[in-house]
Design an enzyme around this catalytic site. Structure first.
Site, PDB file in Angstrom:
ATOM      1  N   CYS A 226      10.487  10.132 -13.773  1.00  0.00           N
ATOM      2  CA  CYS A 226       9.900   9.062 -12.966  1.00  0.00           C
ATOM      3  C   CYS A 226      10.957   8.382 -12.088  1.00  0.00           C
ATOM      4  O   CYS A 226      11.433   8.973 -11.142  1.00  0.00           O
ATOM      5  CB  CYS A 226       9.141   8.083 -13.856  1.00  0.00           C
ATOM      6  SG  CYS A 226       7.861   7.174 -12.965  1.00  0.00           S
TER       7      CYS A 226
ATOM      8  N   HIS B 177       5.002  12.005 -16.700  1.00  0.00           N
ATOM      9  CA  HIS B 177       5.518  11.599 -18.008  1.00  0.00           C
ATOM     10  C   HIS B 177       5.175  12.660 -19.058  1.00  0.00           C
ATOM     11  O   HIS B 177       4.084  12.637 -19.633  1.00  0.00           O
ATOM     12  CB  HIS B 177       4.935  10.247 -18.407  1.00  0.00           C
ATOM     13  CG  HIS B 177       5.585   9.106 -17.700  1.00  0.00           C
ATOM     14  ND1 HIS B 177       6.630   8.382 -18.229  1.00  0.00           N
ATOM     15  CD2 HIS B 177       5.351   8.573 -16.481  1.00  0.00           C
ATOM     16  CE1 HIS B 177       7.013   7.450 -17.379  1.00  0.00           C
ATOM     17  NE2 HIS B 177       6.246   7.542 -16.313  1.00  0.00           N
TER      18      HIS B 177
ATOM     19  N   GLU C 224       6.125  12.960 -22.023  1.00  0.00           N
ATOM     20  CA  GLU C 224       5.903  12.434 -23.379  1.00  0.00           C
ATOM     21  C   GLU C 224       4.434  12.112 -23.598  1.00  0.00           C
ATOM     22  O   GLU C 224       3.974  12.007 -24.726  1.00  0.00           O
ATOM     23  CB  GLU C 224       6.767  11.193 -23.622  1.00  0.00           C
ATOM     24  CG  GLU C 224       6.240   9.893 -23.050  1.00  0.00           C
ATOM     25  CD  GLU C 224       6.423   9.747 -21.543  1.00  0.00           C
ATOM     26  OE1 GLU C 224       5.990   8.733 -20.991  1.00  0.00           O
ATOM     27  OE2 GLU C 224       7.012  10.658 -20.924  1.00  0.00           O
TER      28      GLU C 224
END
Length: 372
Positions: free
Chosen positions: A268, A351, A353
């Site tokens: 990001c 993202h 995750e």
């Protein structure tokens, strides 16, 4: 619920009901299309300086708990929801969303047409706004907004970065045992904290890396010394809030790390700063990517991954002059991942995750460990 008044920089004035904290706050309004994970969104440091409009109409149903915190607190200016549920029903719930917001001094705004606000942002783009439970005069709110700095003028990472280094000791959360796994690590890295999410740290350790989280102020010389002394194997550049173009010190630091051939991985904001450090300035998207349903194509395998996203800025297309594109957003064909030609450096805009969201992008953390 108290009355709350809202004024937007396009001249719109609205009234709604408030929950959570009281007061007056100024920030940038964006919308998020995630169906679940409101607590993760509220506690994501990347939302510092922003009001988040949820397109999911029912918010608050499952309450909040410590395990779903993405950081130590809430960082957004406020949240805007169609219908707030003050009586959550979930066995993991420890407090209501309103209690969390009040504790963290974040405004909650409800009983408002979020479909209208989302369409307005889609058509006109992200904009600044002010919300207040204290000021209800339109002209006064306009004056407050006009005299407040814009989000692109504020360095929010100085507010959200850790003040002291620490070693992250948890790995991925196990939803069956309701416990965090213990990491087994083979590599050591430093994570430069620009507003890092807890679940990113969990995935880094799950992939086999011992992670020391350090303040954004740590110098390039100290990091390079640790790398050359074999104290660390690489550096992770975290997510974070605000406009990357104003982060001059971070840009210079990353340039020095690139020149020293330190292996780097950015997510990001880290992804954006790597682009700028290579000489390719970012640009602002009309209303950004915020949600848990963005299809991203892996250009090497052709696999399409459904990803979680939260960014207003993007890297330019001409960065292909110095890097290979590894991932593309299928909504608007913007670049989502890069591997640089001149150094052991990789980054992604989304993202991996994925909290909230599926785990199909988690292999990226393993790819970083393998690069080390």
């Amino acid at each position: 619920m108290k009355k709350v008044s809202l004024y937007f920089e396009n001249g719109l004035f609205l009234e709604a009901k408030s929950f959570g904290a009281e007061g007056t706050a100024v920030g940038e309004i964006v919308f998020n299309t995630s169906l679940t994970g409101y607590q993760e969104i509220v506690t994501d440091p990347s939302y510092a300086g922003q009001f988040v409009t949820f397109t999911m109409p029912e918010i608050g149903n499952v309450g909040c708990n410590e395990q779903d915190m993405e950081s130590k607190g809430a960082h957004c200016k406020g949240i805007i929801v169609r219908s707030y549920q003050a009586r959550p029903s979930n066995f993991r719930s420890e407090e209501t969303l309103a209690e969390l917001l009040e504790k963290e001094n974040v405004l909650g705004i409800t009983e408002i047409d979020t479909r209208f606000l989302t369409k307005m942002l889609r058509n006109e783009g992200s904009m600044m706004m002010v919300a207040s439970t204290q000021i209800h005069d339109e002209s006064e709110l306009k004056k407050v907004l006009e005299n407040s700095p814009r989000i692109e003028e504020i360095n929010y990472i100085e507010q959200v970065s850790t003040k002291e280094p620490y070693v992250h000791t948890e790995a991925r959360y196990n939803a069956q045992t309701f416990e965090y796994e213990k990491p087994v690590t083979s590599k050591k890295i430093i994570a430069l904290d620009f507003g890092i999410k807890r679940n990113i740290l969990n995935e880094l350790t799950h992939a086999g890396m011992e992670v020391t989280v350090v303040p954004n102020s740590m110098s390039a010389a100290e990091i390079i010394s640790k790398f050359k002394g074999k104290e660390i194997d690489g550096v992770f550049l975290s997510n974070g809030p605000g406009d990357p173009l104003i982060l001059k010190e971070e840009q210079e630091k990353i340039k020095k790390l690139i020149d020293a051939k330190v292996p780097l991985f950015g997510i990001c904001l880290g992804h954006q700063l790597l682009s700028i450090a290579h000489g390719y300035d970012t640009y602002k998207l009309k209303f950004g990517h915020h949600g848990g349903n963005h299809p991203v194509k892996n250009t090497a395998t052709g696999t399409v991954e459904i990803t979680a996203q939260n960014h207003n800025y993007n890297v330019p297309d001409n960065i292909v002059e110095v890097a290979e594109v590894t991932h593309m957003n299928l909504f608007d064909n913007t670049i989502e991942g890069l591997r640089y030609n001149d150094s052991p450096t990789m980054s992604v805009q989304h993202h991996p995750e994925a909290s909230p969201g599926p785990h199909e992008s988690a292999y990226i953390f393993t790819a970083f460990r393998e690069m080390l």
